[in-house]
Design a protein around this motif. Structure first.
Motif, short mmCIF file in Angstrom:
data_model
loop_
_atom_site.label_atom_id
_atom_site.label_comp_id
_atom_site.label_asym_id
_atom_site.label_seq_id
_atom_site.Cartn_x
_atom_site.Cartn_y
_atom_site.Cartn_z
N ARG A 389 37.09 7.58 29.24
CA ARG A 389 36.52 6.57 28.34
C ARG A 389 36.33 5.24 29.07
O ARG A 389 35.34 4.54 28.85
N GLU A 390 37.27 4.89 29.94
CA GLU A 390 37.13 3.65 30.70
C GLU A 390 35.97 3.70 31.68
O GLU A 390 35.28 2.70 31.92
N GLU A 392 33.28 5.69 31.39
CA GLU A 392 32.01 6.07 30.75
C GLU A 392 30.93 4.99 30.85
O GLU A 392 29.77 5.30 31.19
N GLU A 425 30.88 16.29 27.92
CA GLU A 425 31.60 15.27 27.15
C GLU A 425 30.85 13.94 27.19
O GLU A 425 30.66 13.28 26.17
N ASP A 429 28.85 11.84 24.20
CA ASP A 429 29.11 10.43 23.88
C ASP A 429 27.82 9.63 23.91
O ASP A 429 27.63 8.72 23.12
#
Length: 611
Positions: A389-390, A392, A425, A429
């Motif tokens: 997530r960081e 992305e 993934e 997103d």
């Protein structure tokens, strides 16, 4: 042509041509050739190619119209304006620009003279304590301002500099409760900030230790935004670093004025600094004019320094420019680049730069360490997902294709994830957040989940060809849908690649679209950087209603200028590939592109002046 180029580099006759060691890259065997009959030059080492104007543009980092006017003035040729109105407007613009330059230059000279006098003793003592030599002080034109509130106006009046010019240069401030002005910079060590051509356009002022004029003032203050000084478009020290950058293809990015001076003193002359802002696409464009191919980020270990690489990535990744991170040692506490340069000299700094890691690797290591601990491969799933997530947003910044694929593979290896699963993934997103329930809110999930892979490829084109202005225009149009006819007149939909963003622009031109719906469609069809710019312009950064139309037109024109620039680069690459003689078709196309760009830049200046 030989005479002009020969003023900047040594040329020797070789048959019907002239040759020399290329000024644009370091070489010992001449590969730079000038062809007087065909009126062009070509370097067979680095690929530089063009006419005398292209040579001067590349060398001086100026726009085409500036180079033409300067060269015409030098040889005594008068360039007629396109009309009387344009002529008067251009003369007024040049007059204002020259007044600001004259005021800035006079202030720099006065403050430098003051630093060398008895009034500069305390400032000289401070500089000596920081290891700044007299040679460096003179080279960087350092100075010191007086503690008086009304010193500069009187001093520069003797030089013929009027109050209006001082205001426009940002050197004085109007009093709020009385008539008159007062000096912006008082009792400060002064750092003149020059454009790429070496002309002073602004200043940074550092409070001197023990100075009593402003006990509660900021440690550093800069010139405000003026006609010439835009902090997002200027790099401190670039005028002195450009030749080194051009030869090595590498720039060293530091945080402060004294960091630049300290590195230059020990021989690392490719160092530049941002002026109170993060690295921007405009900064990257400036470096590109110096033929920079790689930026090494060298900041200290304070919070701002630790955040610098991530901020630099936002400008470097979309531009496709290579980035590296050099880490200053933290033993013994915080160390500034100039401290390190004084302690270890050129060899130490160069060893530090040689050990710099790729920016993408640094970002992956930082995210993995923070979320997964010392052994990321053995971390629990939750930690790995947090690291993804960081990272992305940085994945989205990468141009689609090979660069993004390699970055994704590196993340997968570091976290011990399946590359295909990671891509799936990240792709999920990018299509938007998964709904929390079977009944998503109306107007959000529909457009978000309706995005398809094909339009996403267009986003990469927007980011590469129109990195910011087109997104700005779309944000303004989303905030002010009543400007649809203006956007249609300017051709905004045609400036965007086929896909969801172009469709949104077309819909907004035809009739109002709710701002929330427009932003949801942008989120679905754009990368994170573009979506954020659109949201900013449509939200907190939206212009006042009375300025919206001008800002919209200005953003579209800037996007068209960027598109023409890309076309010019493509033509230049074709010309370099084909070599001499220059075909008439390519020559005509290049001239037409140059004329279009000059016309667009003239219109852009008019729009900016009207604001």
């Amino acid at each position: 042509m030989v005479a002009v180029i020969g003023r900047h580099m040594e040329l020797k006759r070789s048959g019907r041509t002239w040759k020399g060691n290329c000024i644009f890259h370091g070489e010992k065997t001449p590969s730079f050739h000038v062809y007087p009959e065909d009126k062009h030059f070509k370097c067979y080492g680095c690929g530089a190619f063009g006419d005398v104007f292209a040579f001067l543009q590349r060398l001086e980092g100026k726009e085409f119209p500036e180079v033409v006017r300067a060269l015409a003035q030098e040889v005594g040729v008068e360039i007629p304006e396109s009309s009387e109105e344009d002529s008067a407007e251009a003369r007024a613009r040049r007059k204002e620009r020259n007044e600001v330059l004259a005021a800035s230059d006079a202030a720099a000279r006065y403050w430098a003279a003051r630093l060398s006098s008895r009034f500069g003793a305390a400032a000289r003592e401070y500089l000596e304590g920081r290891g700044v030599s007299e040679e460096a002080r003179l080279r960087f034109r350092l100075g010191v301002s007086a503690p008086s509130w009304n010193d500069l106006v009187a001093r520069l009046k003797e030089k013929g500099i009027g109050l209006g010019a001082l205001r426009r240069a940002g050197l004085v401030i109007d009093r709020e409760k009385a008539e008159g002005v007062y000096d912006r910079f008082r009792d400060r060590l002064m750092f003149p900030i020059a454009g790429i051509d070496g002309q002073v356009i602004g200043f940074g002022g550092r409070a001197l230790p023990g100075a009593g004029a402003e006990p509660r003032g900021a440690k550093y203050i800069n010139t405000p935004e003026t006609l010439l000084y835009k902090k997002s478009r200027v790099l401190y020290g670039l005028d002195l670093a450009r030749e080194s950058i051009r030869k090595t293809r590498t720039a060293v990015l530091v945080e402060g004025y004294l960091d630049v001076i300290g590195l230059h003193q020990v021989g690392v002359t490719g160092a530049v600094a941002v002026c109170g802002t993060a690295l921007t696409p405009e900064h990257v464009e400036l470096l590109g004019r110096c033929d920079c191919r790689e930026v090494i980020v060298l900041f200290d270990g304070d919070p701002a320094g630790l955040a610098a690489p991530a901020k630099a990535a936002a400008a470097l990744f979309p531009a496709g420019l290579s980035g590296k991170v050099a880490t200053l040692p933290s033993e013994g506490g915080k160390t500034d680049p100039d401290d390190y340069a004084r302690a270890h000299g050129r060899a130490g700094v160069e060893a530090l730069l040689a050990a710099a890691v790729p920016l993408s690797e640094h970002l992956i290591d930082r995210a993995a360490t923070r979320s997964c601990g010392p052994i990321p491969r053995e971390a629990p799933l939750e930690g790995k997902l947090a690291a993804v997530r960081e990272l992305e947003p940085f994945v989205r910044m990468m141009p689609e294709g090979l660069a993004r694929s390699v970055f994704e593979d590196a993340i997968a290896r570091r976290l011990d994830l399946d590359p295909a699963a990671l891509r799936a993934e990240l792709a999920a997103d990018r299509r938007g957040p998964r709904p929390a329930s079977p009944g998503p809110a109306r107007g959000a999930a529909g457009p978000v989940r309706g995005a398809t892979p094909e339009p996403r490829r267009g986003v990469g084109r927007v980011r590469l060809v129109l990195p910011g202005p087109a997104a700005d225009a779309l944000g303004i149009l989303a905030a002010f849908p009543e400007l649809g006819p203006v956007a249609a007149e300017e051709g905004l939909p045609q400036m965007l690649p086929a896909g969801p963003l172009a469709e949104l622009a077309s819909d907004l031109c035809k009739g109002p679209v709710a701002t929330d719906e427009a932003l949801a469609r942008v989120q679905a069809g754009a990368d994170a950087v573009t979506a954020r710019r659109v949201r900013d312009w449509a939200g907190p950064g939206r212009p006042p209603a009375e300025a919206a139309e001008r800002e919209l037109r200005r953003a579209v024109v800037k996007a068209r200028v960027e598109a023409v620039r890309v076309e010019q680069d493509r033509l230049l690459a074709l010309i370099a590939k084909k070599g001499a003689p220059l075909s008439e078709e390519l020559g005509t196309a290049a001239q037409a592109a140059a004329r279009r760009r000059a016309d667009l830049e003239r219109r852009l200046r008019t729009l900016e002046r009207s604001g």
